[in-house]
Scaffold this motif. Structure first.
Motif, PDB file in Angstrom:
ATOM      1  N   TRP A  36     -14.760  -1.162 -21.968  1.00 14.05           N
ATOM      2  CA  TRP A  36     -14.293  -0.193 -20.960  1.00 14.05           C
ATOM      3  C   TRP A  36     -12.830   0.167 -21.188  1.00 14.05           C
ATOM      4  O   TRP A  36     -12.434   1.323 -21.071  1.00 14.05           O
ATOM      5  CB  TRP A  36     -14.442  -0.756 -19.561  1.00 14.05           C
ATOM      6  CG  TRP A  36     -15.838  -0.888 -19.067  1.00 14.05           C
ATOM      7  CD1 TRP A  36     -16.974  -0.338 -19.594  1.00 14.05           C
ATOM      8  CD2 TRP A  36     -16.258  -1.631 -17.936  1.00 14.05           C
ATOM      9  NE1 TRP A  36     -18.061  -0.702 -18.851  1.00 14.05           N
ATOM     10  CE2 TRP A  36     -17.653  -1.494 -17.818  1.00 14.05           C
ATOM     11  CE3 TRP A  36     -15.595  -2.407 -16.992  1.00 14.05           C
ATOM     12  CZ2 TRP A  36     -18.392  -2.092 -16.815  1.00 14.05           C
ATOM     13  CZ3 TRP A  36     -16.333  -3.009 -15.992  1.00 14.05           C
ATOM     14  CH2 TRP A  36     -17.711  -2.844 -15.903  1.00 14.05           C
ATOM     15  N   THR A  37     -12.027  -0.824 -21.525  1.00  7.53           N
ATOM     16  CA  THR A  37     -10.596  -0.608 -21.724  1.00  7.53           C
ATOM     17  C   THR A  37     -10.334   0.250 -22.951  1.00  7.53           C
ATOM     18  O   THR A  37      -9.537   1.194 -22.894  1.00  7.53           O
ATOM     19  CB  THR A  37      -9.881  -1.966 -21.865  1.00  7.53           C
ATOM     20  OG1 THR A  37     -10.122  -2.729 -20.680  1.00  7.53           O
ATOM     21  CG2 THR A  37      -8.400  -1.798 -22.057  1.00  7.53           C
ATOM     22  N   ASP A  82     -12.296   2.337 -24.259  1.00  8.67           N
ATOM     23  CA  ASP A  82     -12.776   3.682 -23.942  1.00  8.67           C
ATOM     24  C   ASP A  82     -11.694   4.471 -23.208  1.00  8.67           C
ATOM     25  O   ASP A  82     -11.505   5.651 -23.469  1.00  8.67           O
ATOM     26  CB  ASP A  82     -14.052   3.588 -23.103  1.00  8.67           C
ATOM     27  CG  ASP A  82     -14.750   4.927 -22.967  1.00  8.67           C
ATOM     28  OD1 ASP A  82     -14.873   5.638 -23.982  1.00  8.67           O
ATOM     29  OD2 ASP A  82     -15.180   5.249 -21.843  1.00  8.67           O
ATOM     30  N   LYS A  83     -10.982   3.825 -22.301  1.00  7.03           N
ATOM     31  CA  LYS A  83      -9.895   4.499 -21.586  1.00  7.03           C
ATOM     32  C   LYS A  83      -8.783   4.913 -22.536  1.00  7.03           C
ATOM     33  O   LYS A  83      -8.187   5.978 -22.384  1.00  7.03           O
ATOM     34  CB  LYS A  83      -9.309   3.576 -20.510  1.00  7.03           C
ATOM     35  CG  LYS A  83     -10.106   3.463 -19.254  1.00  7.03           C
ATOM     36  CD  LYS A  83      -9.358   2.591 -18.256  1.00  7.03           C
ATOM     37  CE  LYS A  83     -10.176   2.351 -17.012  1.00  7.03           C
ATOM     38  NZ  LYS A  83     -11.271   1.410 -17.213  1.00  7.03           N
ATOM     39  N   TYR A 128     -10.543   9.539 -24.236  1.00  7.09           N
ATOM     40  CA  TYR A 128     -10.110  10.110 -22.962  1.00  7.09           C
ATOM     41  C   TYR A 128     -11.175  11.003 -22.328  1.00  7.09           C
ATOM     42  O   TYR A 128     -11.454  10.883 -21.137  1.00  7.09           O
ATOM     43  CB  TYR A 128      -8.814  10.892 -23.178  1.00  7.09           C
ATOM     44  CG  TYR A 128      -8.494  11.859 -22.080  1.00  7.09           C
ATOM     45  CD1 TYR A 128      -8.011  11.407 -20.868  1.00  7.09           C
ATOM     46  CD2 TYR A 128      -8.692  13.221 -22.244  1.00  7.09           C
ATOM     47  CE1 TYR A 128      -7.731  12.291 -19.845  1.00  7.09           C
ATOM     48  CE2 TYR A 128      -8.410  14.112 -21.238  1.00  7.09           C
ATOM     49  CZ  TYR A 128      -7.925  13.641 -20.034  1.00  7.09           C
ATOM     50  OH  TYR A 128      -7.655  14.519 -19.023  1.00  7.09           O
ATOM     51  N   ASN A 143     -14.195   9.028 -20.830  1.00  5.28           N
ATOM     52  CA  ASN A 143     -13.825   8.229 -19.672  1.00  5.28           C
ATOM     53  C   ASN A 143     -13.485   9.098 -18.478  1.00  5.28           C
ATOM     54  O   ASN A 143     -13.786   8.738 -17.341  1.00  5.28           O
ATOM     55  CB  ASN A 143     -12.658   7.301 -20.007  1.00  5.28           C
ATOM     56  CG  ASN A 143     -12.586   6.150 -19.064  1.00  5.28           C
ATOM     57  OD1 ASN A 143     -11.839   6.190 -18.101  1.00  5.28           O
ATOM     58  ND2 ASN A 143     -13.385   5.134 -19.311  1.00  5.28           N
ATOM     59  N   ASN A 144     -12.896  10.244 -18.715  1.00  2.80           N
ATOM     60  CA  ASN A 144     -12.584  11.144 -17.603  1.00  2.80           C
ATOM     61  C   ASN A 144     -13.861  11.702 -16.979  1.00  2.80           C
ATOM     62  O   ASN A 144     -13.923  11.910 -15.769  1.00  2.80           O
ATOM     63  CB  ASN A 144     -11.671  12.272 -18.077  1.00  2.80           C
ATOM     64  CG  ASN A 144     -10.701  12.689 -17.003  1.00  2.80           C
ATOM     65  OD1 ASN A 144     -10.518  11.998 -16.002  1.00  2.80           O
ATOM     66  ND2 ASN A 144     -10.060  13.809 -17.211  1.00  2.80           N
ATOM     67  N   ILE A 173     -15.173   8.771 -14.801  1.00  7.60           N
ATOM     68  CA  ILE A 173     -14.358   8.626 -13.595  1.00  7.60           C
ATOM     69  C   ILE A 173     -14.608   9.786 -12.640  1.00  7.60           C
ATOM     70  O   ILE A 173     -14.723   9.597 -11.427  1.00  7.60           O
ATOM     71  CB  ILE A 173     -12.868   8.510 -13.959  1.00  7.60           C
ATOM     72  CG1 ILE A 173     -12.603   7.150 -14.601  1.00  7.60           C
ATOM     73  CG2 ILE A 173     -11.976   8.685 -12.740  1.00  7.60           C
ATOM     74  CD1 ILE A 173     -11.205   6.977 -15.131  1.00  7.60           C
ATOM     75  N   GLN A 187      -4.449  12.497 -19.307  1.00  9.81           N
ATOM     76  CA  GLN A 187      -4.528  11.576 -20.432  1.00  9.81           C
ATOM     77  C   GLN A 187      -3.425  10.510 -20.392  1.00  9.81           C
ATOM     78  O   GLN A 187      -3.706   9.339 -20.636  1.00  9.81           O
ATOM     79  CB  GLN A 187      -4.498  12.343 -21.741  1.00  9.81           C
ATOM     80  CG  GLN A 187      -4.763  11.466 -22.945  1.00  9.81           C
ATOM     81  CD  GLN A 187      -4.982  12.280 -24.204  1.00  9.81           C
ATOM     82  OE1 GLN A 187      -4.849  13.488 -24.206  1.00  9.81           O
ATOM     83  NE2 GLN A 187      -5.307  11.598 -25.279  1.00  9.81           N
ATOM     84  N   LEU A 245      -4.413   7.855 -17.774  1.00  8.15           N
ATOM     85  CA  LEU A 245      -5.551   7.060 -18.250  1.00  8.15           C
ATOM     86  C   LEU A 245      -5.124   6.112 -19.367  1.00  8.15           C
ATOM     87  O   LEU A 245      -5.576   4.965 -19.418  1.00  8.15           O
ATOM     88  CB  LEU A 245      -6.664   7.980 -18.730  1.00  8.15           C
ATOM     89  CG  LEU A 245      -8.079   7.517 -18.504  1.00  8.15           C
ATOM     90  CD1 LEU A 245      -8.311   7.053 -17.091  1.00  8.15           C
ATOM     91  CD2 LEU A 245      -9.045   8.630 -18.838  1.00  8.15           C
ATOM     92  N   GLY A 294      -5.340   2.134 -19.151  1.00  6.48           N
ATOM     93  CA  GLY A 294      -6.020   1.400 -20.208  1.00  6.48           C
ATOM     94  C   GLY A 294      -5.155   0.303 -20.801  1.00  6.48           C
ATOM     95  O   GLY A 294      -5.614  -0.822 -21.016  1.00  6.48           O
ATOM     96  N   GLU A 301      -4.810  -2.443 -18.231  1.00  6.92           N
ATOM     97  CA  GLU A 301      -6.059  -3.199 -18.172  1.00  6.92           C
ATOM     98  C   GLU A 301      -6.212  -4.098 -19.400  1.00  6.92           C
ATOM     99  O   GLU A 301      -6.694  -5.224 -19.284  1.00  6.92           O
ATOM    100  CB  GLU A 301      -7.232  -2.229 -18.068  1.00  6.92           C
ATOM    101  CG  GLU A 301      -8.560  -2.888 -17.806  1.00  6.92           C
ATOM    102  CD  GLU A 301      -9.660  -1.861 -17.602  1.00  6.92           C
ATOM    103  OE1 GLU A 301     -10.664  -1.923 -18.335  1.00  6.92           O
ATOM    104  OE2 GLU A 301      -9.508  -0.997 -16.717  1.00  6.92           O
TER     105      GLU A 301
END
Length: 95
Positions: A25-26, A28-29, A33, A36-37, A40, A50, A53, A57, A60
């Motif tokens: 997940w991290t 991917d952030k 972009y 993940n956007n 979200i 961006q 995010l 990321g 995280e």
């Protein structure tokens, strides 16, 4: 093998599993972009830029590293628990 050793191995395996999920997940952030956007936007109904995010990321990623290493357990385990709880609730919420 003692019960204590079995417990330690089980907890390590769980920590590795949770770390792998959060790492995907991290990353991917940070690196994907657009995808993940979309995610979200679908679940949280917001759109993030961006740079925001990327910052989330990287933050995280630091927490995931602390969690994996077992450092600052109250903080890192709490953040991981909170993030996992929120994503679980939001993804199963019916609007």
């Amino acid at each position: 093998m003692t019960d204590e050793l079995r417990l330690k191995i089980s907890l390590l395996a769980m920590r590795i599993g949770v770390t792998l999920v959060f790492l995907v997940w991290t990353l991917d952030k940070i690196f994907n972009y657009e995808h993940n956007n979309i995610v979200i936007g679908h679940y949280y109904h917001v759109e993030l830029s961006q740079p925001i995010l990327f910052f989330l990321g990287c933050s995280e990623l630091a927490v995931v590293f602390l969690f994996f290493c077992g450092l600052f357990k109250t903080f890192s385990y709490g953040i991981i628990l909170f993030a996992h709880s929120v994503t679980t609730i939001v993804s199963s919420w019916r609007l």
